[in-house]
Design a protein around this motif. Structure first.
Motif, PDB file in Angstrom:
ATOM      1  N   GLU A 121       1.821   1.968  -3.485  1.00 51.19           N
ATOM      2  CA  GLU A 121       0.658   2.440  -4.260  1.00 51.19           C
ATOM      3  C   GLU A 121       0.338   3.908  -3.940  1.00 51.19           C
ATOM      4  O   GLU A 121      -0.022   4.678  -4.815  1.00 51.19           O
ATOM      5  CB  GLU A 121      -0.570   1.590  -3.934  1.00 51.19           C
ATOM      6  CG  GLU A 121      -0.562   0.215  -4.601  1.00 51.19           C
ATOM      7  CD  GLU A 121      -1.624  -0.727  -4.031  1.00 51.19           C
ATOM      8  OE1 GLU A 121      -1.521  -1.923  -4.320  1.00 51.19           O
ATOM      9  OE2 GLU A 121      -2.533  -0.274  -3.288  1.00 51.19           O
ATOM     10  N   GLN A 122       0.443   4.280  -2.652  1.00 52.11           N
ATOM     11  CA  GLN A 122       0.041   5.631  -2.227  1.00 52.11           C
ATOM     12  C   GLN A 122       1.164   6.667  -2.357  1.00 52.11           C
ATOM     13  O   GLN A 122       0.941   7.845  -2.112  1.00 52.11           O
ATOM     14  CB  GLN A 122      -0.408   5.621  -0.761  1.00 52.11           C
ATOM     15  CG  GLN A 122      -1.719   4.910  -0.498  1.00 52.11           C
ATOM     16  CD  GLN A 122      -2.220   5.173   0.918  1.00 52.11           C
ATOM     17  OE1 GLN A 122      -1.582   5.856   1.725  1.00 52.11           O
ATOM     18  NE2 GLN A 122      -3.385   4.629   1.235  1.00 52.11           N
ATOM     19  N   ILE A 127       0.826  -1.210   0.000  1.00 57.23           N
ATOM     20  CA  ILE A 127       0.000   0.000   0.000  1.00 57.23           C
ATOM     21  C   ILE A 127       0.859   1.259   0.000  1.00 57.23           C
ATOM     22  O   ILE A 127       0.528   2.252  -0.655  1.00 57.23           O
ATOM     23  CB  ILE A 127      -0.948  -0.015   1.217  1.00 57.23           C
ATOM     24  CG1 ILE A 127      -2.013  -1.071   0.981  1.00 57.23           C
ATOM     25  CG2 ILE A 127      -1.589   1.340   1.451  1.00 57.23           C
ATOM     26  CD1 ILE A 127      -2.848  -1.349   2.188  1.00 57.23           C
TER      27      ILE A 127
END
Ligand SMILES: Cc1ncc(COP(=O)(O)O)c(C=O)c1O
Length: 310
Positions: free
Chosen positions: A144-145, A141
């Motif tokens: 991704e962020q 994550i």
């Protein structure tokens, strides 16, 4: 570096050190540092603050950038407080085995919480494999962020918070008059940071790690019981920034002892704290009752978090 003036961040640290005269009447004395009084309810507020301040100062984190971490709950609450105060969106991954009370607190602090199914643990008993699964999701994550990934187990800020904060506070509050420091180990930040500082002041201060019976890897024993109630500690592997030379001994605590001392601290001292706090006090008393320290020995330990989180 965030502006700490006047905000909640000024309430992190500087916790009282109090004697526990009801649950232990001697030999010696147990002194407990009330870390559950931090705004996020645990000692991990200190590591969260140090890690975020350090990341901002180094340019690893820029104002407004998202932050991601895996947590058993307490680091998450600490990060939630710090990220709210400094204006960083926070996403946390957490094993489903951690207590639902923690998830609720985090969500109410405005955090996005992603629950990761357990691998081999069960509710209330989180294993090393469960943690590893939650770490994998956090890493994915954060990429991704485009977020700052805290990585508390490898981040030097975890140790520095205690070497520069908790350790000196203990030394000052005890007036330099202490014989031993006893604490359970999760990331090892508390044990390593405080022990480093105390031994720099007085090398003869005995530093003992508290481990769940059956998962005493720091003592060099095999893991026969990976599941235990001492949440936030005892993951069955040696943490990355562990410093074996600092550990004079390991004291094992059973689930039954942790549950008993959790109850005793609440009923006899008015201290409603979590199971690692209970295990720490149990271990401090075991050390004093072993009579290896003098009859007037002072053993310092930490009440890591509040019992309201369980
Ligand atoms: C309840 C509780 N006790 C103890 C610890 C261990 O602290 P450290 O990571 O500094 O070893 C943690 C860490 O998350 C925790 O949540």
């Amino acid at each position: 570096m965030g502006d700490r003036q006047g905000g909640v961040l000024t309430a992190i640290g500087d916790t009282p050190l109090v004697p526990l005269h009801k649950v232990h009447r001697g030999p010696g004395e147990v002194l407990a540092k009330l870390e559950f009084l931090n705004p996020g309810g645990s000692i991990k507020d200190r590591a969260a603050l140090k890690i975020i301040e350090r990341a901002l100062a180094r340019g690893d984190l820029v104002p407004g950038q998202p932050v991601v971490e895996m947590t058993s709950g307490n680091m998450g609450a600490g990060l939630a407080v710090v990220c709210a105060a400094l204006g960083h969106p926070l996403t946390l991954t957490m094993s489903e085995g951690n207590s639902p009370a923690r998830v609720k607190i985090l969500r109410e602090l405005g955090v996005e919480v992603i629950l990761v199914p357990q691998v081999d643990g069960e509710p209330g008993k989180v294993t090393g494999a469960d943690i590893a699964a939650a770490v994998d999701v956090a890493k994915r994550i954060s990429v991704e962020q485009g977020a700052y990934y805290v990585d508390q187990f490898n981040n030097p800020g975890s140790v520095l918070a205690h070497e520069e904060g908790t350790g000196p506070e203990i030394w000052a509050a005890a007036d330099g008059d202490l014989d031993a420091f006893v604490v359970a180990v999760g990331s090892g930040g508390t044990f390593v940071g405080v022990s480093r500082y105390l031994k720099s002041r007085h090398p003869s201060i005995l530093c003992a790690a508290v481990e769940p019976a059956g998962a005493a890897v720091l003592a060099g024993k095999p893991v026969t019981k990976p599941q235990h109630v001492i949440q936030g500690t005892g993951y069955g592997s040696v943490p990355p920034h562990w410093q074996p030379d600092l550990m004079d001994e390991s004291i094992a605590v059973t689930d039954e002892e942790a549950v008993l001392w959790h109850r005793r601290l609440a009923v006899e001292e008015g201290l409603y704290v979590g199971y690692s706090a209970a295990a720490n006090v149990c271990a401090a008393v075991k050390l004093l009752e072993s009579r290896r320290l003098g009859p007037d020995a002072r053993v310092v330990t930490v009440l890591c978090d509040t019992g309201l989180k369980y």
